[in-house]
Design an enzyme around this catalytic site. Structure first.
Site, short mmCIF file in Angstrom:
data_model
loop_
_atom_site.label_atom_id
_atom_site.label_comp_id
_atom_site.label_asym_id
_atom_site.label_seq_id
_atom_site.Cartn_x
_atom_site.Cartn_y
_atom_site.Cartn_z
N HIS A 273 0.85 -1.19 0.00
CA HIS A 273 0.00 0.00 0.00
C HIS A 273 0.89 1.24 0.00
O HIS A 273 1.71 1.44 0.89
CB HIS A 273 -0.91 0.00 1.23
CG HIS A 273 -1.94 1.10 1.21
ND1 HIS A 273 -3.10 1.02 0.46
CD2 HIS A 273 -1.97 2.30 1.82
CE1 HIS A 273 -3.80 2.13 0.63
NE2 HIS A 273 -3.14 2.94 1.46
N ASP B 229 0.99 5.32 -0.17
CA ASP B 229 0.19 6.53 0.07
C ASP B 229 0.85 7.75 -0.54
O ASP B 229 1.96 8.13 -0.16
CB ASP B 229 0.05 6.77 1.57
CG ASP B 229 -0.88 5.76 2.21
OD1 ASP B 229 -2.05 5.69 1.79
OD2 ASP B 229 -0.44 5.05 3.14
N MET C 38 -3.94 10.61 -2.53
CA MET C 38 -4.63 11.65 -1.75
C MET C 38 -4.17 12.99 -2.33
O MET C 38 -3.44 13.76 -1.70
CB MET C 38 -4.27 11.51 -0.27
CG MET C 38 -4.95 10.31 0.36
SD MET C 38 -4.15 9.77 1.88
CE MET C 38 -2.91 8.69 1.18
C1 DX5 Z 1 -3.61 7.63 5.89
C2 DX5 Z 1 -3.11 6.60 4.92
C3 DX5 Z 1 -2.97 5.24 5.49
C4 DX5 Z 1 -2.00 5.12 6.63
C5 DX5 Z 1 -2.61 4.15 7.58
O1 DX5 Z 1 -3.98 8.77 5.22
O2 DX5 Z 1 -4.00 6.50 3.81
O3 DX5 Z 1 -2.69 4.27 4.49
O4 DX5 Z 1 -0.72 4.70 6.26
O5 DX5 Z 1 -1.86 4.14 8.74
P1 DX5 Z 1 -2.33 3.38 10.05
O6 DX5 Z 1 -2.52 1.93 9.73
O7 DX5 Z 1 -1.20 3.65 10.99
O8 DX5 Z 1 -3.62 4.04 10.52
ZN ZN Z 2 -3.75 4.75 2.40
#
Ligand code: DX5
Ligand code: ZN
Length: 215
Positions: free
Chosen positions: A32, A34, A67
């Site tokens: 994943h 981001d 995002m």
């Molecule tokens: C947040 C990201 C997530 C983040 C999740 O905006 O989209 O993918 O890495 O992190 P955890 O699992 O720590 O909540």
């Molecule tokens: Zn994410």
């Protein structure tokens, strides 16, 4: 069995190859990734050089979560950088149908993500075109935030929408996932779990991925 997608955002960027190799060895299914632009979310993450570096070592599909505002500008660049599945935010697209078609035309799977405040019913007319829906269970922008409990009912509502429309979309949940929230999410109808801080903040990340996989 759930699809597990560890979030690279919580990895050690000074040892990225070590963490990529750990995910390769583990029971994880995807990476994943981001991508944050400091406009759609109040944070910046990383860009194409880092994605390409991960791709060089990754032996599993790259699940890229954008995002960013106006993602259409970069769809082909994300394909070139190694994205297999590209997810855009509902709230960031004025012409979501066009964006989804453009992602598919590049040969990637297409996903749409909803912020915690965005209702499921807004996906009604696009659900048949989607490979994945990513429900944010925290406000996007940062790892390590507290899980929003409303996500369980939202997941069940999305499951119903998918089934009623004979959609093949996978339900992925992102934010605050651990063994407890993960179990309840799977019971509510989720197919895939993203986990960042829970995996990389644990003493044995590879085992933690295995624990999530056996939920
Ligand atoms: C947040 C990201 C997530 C983040 C999740 O905006 O989209 O993918 O890495 O992190 P955890 O699992 O720590 O909540
Ligand atoms: Zn994410």
């Amino acid at each position: 069995m759930a699809i597990i997608s560890p979030s690279i955002l919580s990895a050690d960027f000074a040892n990225i190859q070590r963490d990529v190799d750990m995910i390769n060895r583990s029971e994880a299914d995807w990476f994943h990734i981001d991508i944050m632009d400091g406009v759609f979310v109040p944070n910046l993450s990383f860009g194409f050089p880092v994605i390409k570096a991960i791709k060089r070592h990754a032996t599993k599909p790259m699940d890229v979560h954008l995002m960013i505002v106006d993602p259409d500008r970069y769809i082909s660049e994300f394909k070139k950088s190694g994205a297999d599945l590209l997810t855009v935010h509902y709230e960031a697209c004025n012409h979501l149908h066009r964006t989804i078609q453009a992602i598919k035309a590049e040969g990637m799977k297409a996903g749409v993500s909803l912020n915690p405040h965005t209702p499921i019913h807004l996906l009604k007319d696009i659900i048949g075109d989607l490979d994945l829906v990513l429900l944010m269970s925290v406000n996007p922008g940062f790892g390590g935030q507290k899980f929003i409990e409303q996500t369980y009912t939202k997941t069940a509502e999305l499951r119903k929408l998918i089934d009623e429309n004979n959609s093949k979309a996978i339900i992925e949940i992102d934010g605050g996932v651990n063994l407890e929230t993960g179990k309840k999410l799977l019971e509510s109808g989720a197919d895939a779990l993203v986990a960042g801080s829970f995996v990389f903040g644990s003493s044995d990340p590879e085992k933690t991925i295995g624990d999530l996989k056996s939920l």
